[in-house]
Design an enzyme around this catalytic site. Structure first.
Site, PDB file in Angstrom:
ATOM      1  N   GLY A   1       3.528  80.901  35.725  1.00 53.46           N
ATOM      2  CA  GLY A   1       4.911  81.053  36.176  1.00 53.46           C
ATOM      3  C   GLY A   1       4.941  81.251  37.677  1.00 53.46           C
ATOM      4  O   GLY A   1       3.947  81.005  38.376  1.00 53.46           O
TER       5      GLY A   1
ATOM      6  N   TRP B   1      -3.037  75.846  38.056  1.00 55.38           N
ATOM      7  CA  TRP B   1      -2.473  74.661  38.727  1.00 55.38           C
ATOM      8  C   TRP B   1      -1.735  75.216  39.941  1.00 55.38           C
ATOM      9  O   TRP B   1      -0.738  75.917  39.801  1.00 55.38           O
ATOM     10  CB  TRP B   1      -1.529  73.940  37.768  1.00 55.38           C
ATOM     11  CG  TRP B   1      -1.030  72.625  38.257  1.00 55.38           C
ATOM     12  CD1 TRP B   1      -1.630  71.406  38.095  1.00 55.38           C
ATOM     13  CD2 TRP B   1       0.193  72.366  38.975  1.00 55.38           C
ATOM     14  NE1 TRP B   1      -0.859  70.421  38.668  1.00 55.38           N
ATOM     15  CE2 TRP B   1       0.263  70.972  39.215  1.00 55.38           C
ATOM     16  CE3 TRP B   1       1.228  73.173  39.432  1.00 55.38           C
ATOM     17  CZ2 TRP B   1       1.322  70.378  39.887  1.00 55.38           C
ATOM     18  CZ3 TRP B   1       2.289  72.574  40.120  1.00 55.38           C
ATOM     19  CH2 TRP B   1       2.322  71.195  40.335  1.00 55.38           C
TER      20      TRP B   1
ATOM     21  N   HIS C   1      18.293  42.306  45.387  1.00 60.88           N
ATOM     22  CA  HIS C   1      18.988  43.196  46.333  1.00 60.88           C
ATOM     23  C   HIS C   1      17.993  44.031  47.142  1.00 60.88           C
ATOM     24  O   HIS C   1      18.361  45.056  47.686  1.00 60.88           O
ATOM     25  CB  HIS C   1      19.957  44.105  45.571  1.00 60.88           C
ATOM     26  CG  HIS C   1      21.026  43.330  44.864  1.00 60.88           C
ATOM     27  ND1 HIS C   1      22.087  42.749  45.506  1.00 60.88           N
ATOM     28  CD2 HIS C   1      21.161  43.009  43.553  1.00 60.88           C
ATOM     29  CE1 HIS C   1      22.848  42.113  44.640  1.00 60.88           C
ATOM     30  NE2 HIS C   1      22.303  42.258  43.432  1.00 60.88           N
TER      31      HIS C   1
ATOM     32  N   GLU D   1       1.073  56.977  37.331  1.00 61.14           N
ATOM     33  CA  GLU D   1       0.537  58.333  37.127  1.00 61.14           C
ATOM     34  C   GLU D   1      -0.938  58.342  36.758  1.00 61.14           C
ATOM     35  O   GLU D   1      -1.638  59.291  37.085  1.00 61.14           O
ATOM     36  CB  GLU D   1       1.386  59.158  36.147  1.00 61.14           C
ATOM     37  CG  GLU D   1       1.373  58.761  34.716  1.00 61.14           C
ATOM     38  CD  GLU D   1       2.263  59.676  33.862  1.00 61.14           C
ATOM     39  OE1 GLU D   1       2.454  60.847  34.201  1.00 61.14           O
ATOM     40  OE2 GLU D   1       2.753  59.189  32.834  1.00 61.14           O
TER      41      GLU D   1
ATOM     42  N   LYS E   1       3.903  54.920  33.880  1.00 58.04           N
ATOM     43  CA  LYS E   1       2.576  55.026  33.251  1.00 58.04           C
ATOM     44  C   LYS E   1       1.506  54.535  34.216  1.00 58.04           C
ATOM     45  O   LYS E   1       0.472  55.167  34.386  1.00 58.04           O
ATOM     46  CB  LYS E   1       2.489  54.198  31.961  1.00 58.04           C
ATOM     47  CG  LYS E   1       3.227  54.714  30.754  1.00 58.04           C
ATOM     48  CD  LYS E   1       2.645  55.954  30.110  1.00 58.04           C
ATOM     49  CE  LYS E   1       3.196  57.202  30.718  1.00 58.04           C
ATOM     50  NZ  LYS E   1       4.386  57.776  30.154  1.00 58.04           N
TER      51      LYS E   1
HETATM   52  O1  M6R Z   1       7.481  67.926  28.321  1.00 55.54           O
HETATM   53  P1  M6R Z   1       8.555  67.064  28.905  1.00 55.54           P
HETATM   54  O2  M6R Z   1       8.849  65.872  28.068  1.00 55.54           O
HETATM   55  O3  M6R Z   1       9.788  67.816  29.252  1.00 55.54           O
HETATM   56  O4  M6R Z   1       7.943  66.530  30.261  1.00 55.54           O
HETATM   57  C1  M6R Z   1       8.697  65.765  31.153  1.00 55.54           C
HETATM   58  C2  M6R Z   1       7.821  65.076  32.158  1.00 55.54           C
HETATM   59  O5  M6R Z   1       7.117  66.011  32.911  1.00 55.54           O
HETATM   60  C3  M6R Z   1       6.828  64.120  31.487  1.00 55.54           C
HETATM   61  O6  M6R Z   1       7.468  63.181  30.686  1.00 55.54           O
HETATM   62  C4  M6R Z   1       5.988  63.380  32.539  1.00 55.54           C
HETATM   63  O7  M6R Z   1       6.789  62.512  33.265  1.00 55.54           O
HETATM   64  C5  M6R Z   1       4.824  62.658  31.866  1.00 55.54           C
HETATM   65  N1  M6R Z   1       3.601  62.896  32.572  1.00 55.54           N
HETATM   66  C6  M6R Z   1       5.011  61.203  31.782  1.00 55.54           C
HETATM   67  O8  M6R Z   1       3.935  60.535  31.222  1.00 55.54           O
END
Ligand code: M6R
Length: 613
Positions: A101, A74, A509, A493, A490
């Site tokens: 990382g 990624w 507002h 994304e 949701k």
């Molecule tokens: O693994 P985590 O719960 O720490 O991840 C946090 C966010 O990256 C995660 O909730 C993200 O917003 C999701 N894609 C939402 O559906």
């Protein structure tokens, strides 16, 4: 984000590696690559795009090998292309390395290595690691593992990495700091994974490498693990807590849909053993030792990101209403850089599905360093967050593959509810009758979700309308305001429609300016304290010709009549409504994304676990 899989042993490595890459796809990636050893040479193939593209590319190649490393990348440093994909080779081509990382000091290291004559074929930060290791290996008269340890001592940043060496074909070297890495132990064979997904099919015996450790794995030999001080460490075998079944789609078209439908069971699993039904008492085993600290805390700070942050906002309502203690909810990414006031009598609750979100982990370390008690709410057993908090509770939602978090969210809210109920009772802040009522209602939630799920086809119809729009607004009040935020997240994304969540009363507002006949306004209008106020907000939208999609309590007439579409959900205690009201919004986002031809489980640019800042 990036995924690592590696294998060494008597079996054919390539099928294990490619299968592992497929299992890692859910993490989000833009390119993939594999390196194997053949006749004391490293053979390397990398491709931008999907794992299937890499597979097609390797189809007519000789892939016979008993050791190999593979990676899904990624992109952080350098665009997604073939050159930047991992593995990366050393100058002499005898080492191949994969990395998760970020190497923060890569520029300084790169300049020095270039001065020493190393050529860089990619724009990645990772490539410095393989050249640095090669440089030390060649010049310091040490074995490869020691060269890795020495090289990593000069690296600033985070890494989980695996190295293949043509000169040492019978061993793999792995190391970790800040990013997770597991060693699966088989029968004279080893499987390496950035999580359990590529390993679980072959073994459930795993070693979680600790920060600063470097391990050498060779079939027929004991694993050798050294820490950053060069001390030998004993490997500690643990059981992998996921099953193969959890990683499969079963009869569902997508992981997200499967996970939405799994919620009744996920919530039951979150509650299992935590409610004594005979005595009607709530108790979370994982936090018992720190309960006194929690009861005597000055305040709670909840830190998280994304959907987990939304769960945290619901936690704020639960804790303030039931425990009557002050709560602050923080974006972990802001909290960590704000120099916040944290005291020893504060309790930080960190919430994370993966337990590997970089910002959430940094917030945790900051609070710990200031003496606060830290409590984790996490889904992945053995994750960094679970290991680094003082105490915590697992959500037990099962492996979540869909990038859009669904069952992990409702499980987080369930655990927060149990935590709030337990503390409220111990603190004497809640009447016994209300306590019992909430416990009974919580136990009835899985059945209520089952009923909501039967409306899937109707929600699909509503999706036809939403799929045509460019924007959407989600409104909610009180404990349903975070649900509005979550519904909007949701939708954006996975369907790439611009969506905003607002507290319903805030609409006038500013956002009201956006409303016209093309704007769908999704309103959480269940019967709660602010019901009448939300009704007024709906009138305001209608007066401007906005289209109302409402989530209403079963039997509601008023809002239903005012709505273009209304989805009824079973009545429940107001504080628990998010567990039900979020379900139609998850289904709506899913169907809209499908209608728009989007890749629901692997939305563009997103990673399942955001393990870099
Ligand atoms: O693994 P985590 O719960 O720490 O991840 C946090 C966010 O990256 C995660 O909730 C993200 O917003 C999701 N894609 C939402 O559906």
């Amino acid at each position: 984000m990036c995924g690592i899989v590696a294998y060494i042993g008597p079996k054919a490595a390539y099928p294990i590696l490619i299968n592992g890459l497929r299992r890692l796809e859910y993490r989000g990636y833009d390119s993939a690559g594999v390196a194997i050893i053949q006749d004391h040479n490293i053979v390397l193939y990398k491709r931008r795009g999907k794992v299937s593209d890499l597979e097609d590319y390797c189809m007519d190649k000789d892939m016979a090998a008993c050791a190999g490393i593979a990676h899904t990348r990624w992109a952080t440093h350098g665009e997604p292309n073939d050159e930047n994909a991992h593995p990366h080779l050393s100058e002499d081509g005898k080492l191949a390395l994969i990395h998760n990382g970020i190497v923060e000091n890569y520029l300084v290291l790169k300049q020095e290595l270039m001065r020493r004559g190393y050529t860089f074929r990619s724009n990645t930060d990772t490539e410095v690691l393989v050249h640095l290791i090669e440089d030390i290996y060649k010049n310091e008269q040490v074995d490869l593992a020691e060269a890795v340890r020495l090289a990593l001592s000069g690296v600033v940043g985070t890494y989980a990495l695996a190295i293949l060496s043509a000169e040492n074909p019978g061993q793999l070297i792995v190391a970790k700091r800040g990013s997770p890495l597991l060693i699966g132990v088989g029968d004279n064979e080893y499987f390496i994974g950035s999580d359990g997904a590529p390993i679980v099919e072959y073994t459930k015996q795993v070693i979680y490498l600790k920060d600063g450790e470097v391990a050498v794995v060779s079939p027929h030999r004991e694993i050798v693990i050294k820490n950053s001080e060069n001390e030998t460490k004993r490997p500690y075998l643990e059981k992998l807590e996921i099953s193969l079944e959890q990683l499969e789609k079963g009869n569902f078209d997508h992981y997200m849909l499967k996970e939405i439908f799994e919620q009744p069971n996920a919530i039951k699993d979150s509650m299992r053993g935590r409610i004594n039904t005979q005595k009607n008492v709530v108790s979370l085993g994982g936090i018992i030792e720190y309960e006194e600290k929690m009861l005597n805390a000055h305040r709670f700070i909840i830190a998280a990101c994304g959907t987990s942050w939304h769960a945290g906002l619901i936690g704020e309502y639960l804790f303030e209403s039931l425990v009557r203690m002050p709560v602050e909810v923080e974006y972990a990414s802001e909290f960590r850089y704000r120099n916040p006031v944290i005291n020893e009598d504060d309790v930080l609750i960190v919430i994370s599905q993966s337990g590997e979100t970089a910002d959430t982990l940094a917030a945790l370390e900051l609070a710990k360093s200031r003496g606060a008690t830290t409590i984790g709410i996490c889904n992945v057993v053995g994750s960094t967050l679970a290991r680094n908090t003082h105490a915590g509770s697992y959500t037990h939602a099962g492996h979540e593959t869909g990038v859009a978090s669904t069952k992990a969210f409702t499980a987080q809210v369930t655990v927060l509810t149990l935590m709030a109920l337990g503390l409220a009772r111990k603190k004497g802040k809640i009447a016994l009758s209300q306590y019992y009522q909430l416990i009974n209602d919580l136990e009835s939630i899985p059945g209520k979700i089952e009923k909501i799920l039967t409306q899937n086809d109707y929600i699909k119809e509503i999706a036809q309308f939403v799929a045509q729009t460019k924007n959407a607004i989600y409104l909610g009040r009180g404990v349903n305001f975070p649900v509005a935020l979550e519904g909007a997240l949701k939708l954006k994304e996975i369907s790439y429609i611009h969506a905003e969540g607002y507290p319903a009363a805030e609409m006038k507002h500013g956002p009201i300016a956006l409303i016209d006949e093309a704007m769908p306004v999704i309103v959480l209008a269940t019967e709660q304290e602010t019901y009448e106020k939300v009704v007024s907000n709906i009138q305001e939208v209608k007066a401007r010709k906005g289209k109302i999609i409402s989530i209403v309590s079963q039997g509601d007439k008023l809002v239903k009549e005012m709505s273009d579409y209304a989805i009824e959900i079973p009545r429940t205690e107001e504080l628990l409504t998010p567990l039900a009201s979020c379900i139609p919004l998850q289904l709506l986002a899913y169907h809209v994304a499908l209608l728009r031809g989007c890749d629901v489980d692997k939305p563009r640019n997103l990673a399942k676990s955001v393990s870099v800042e």
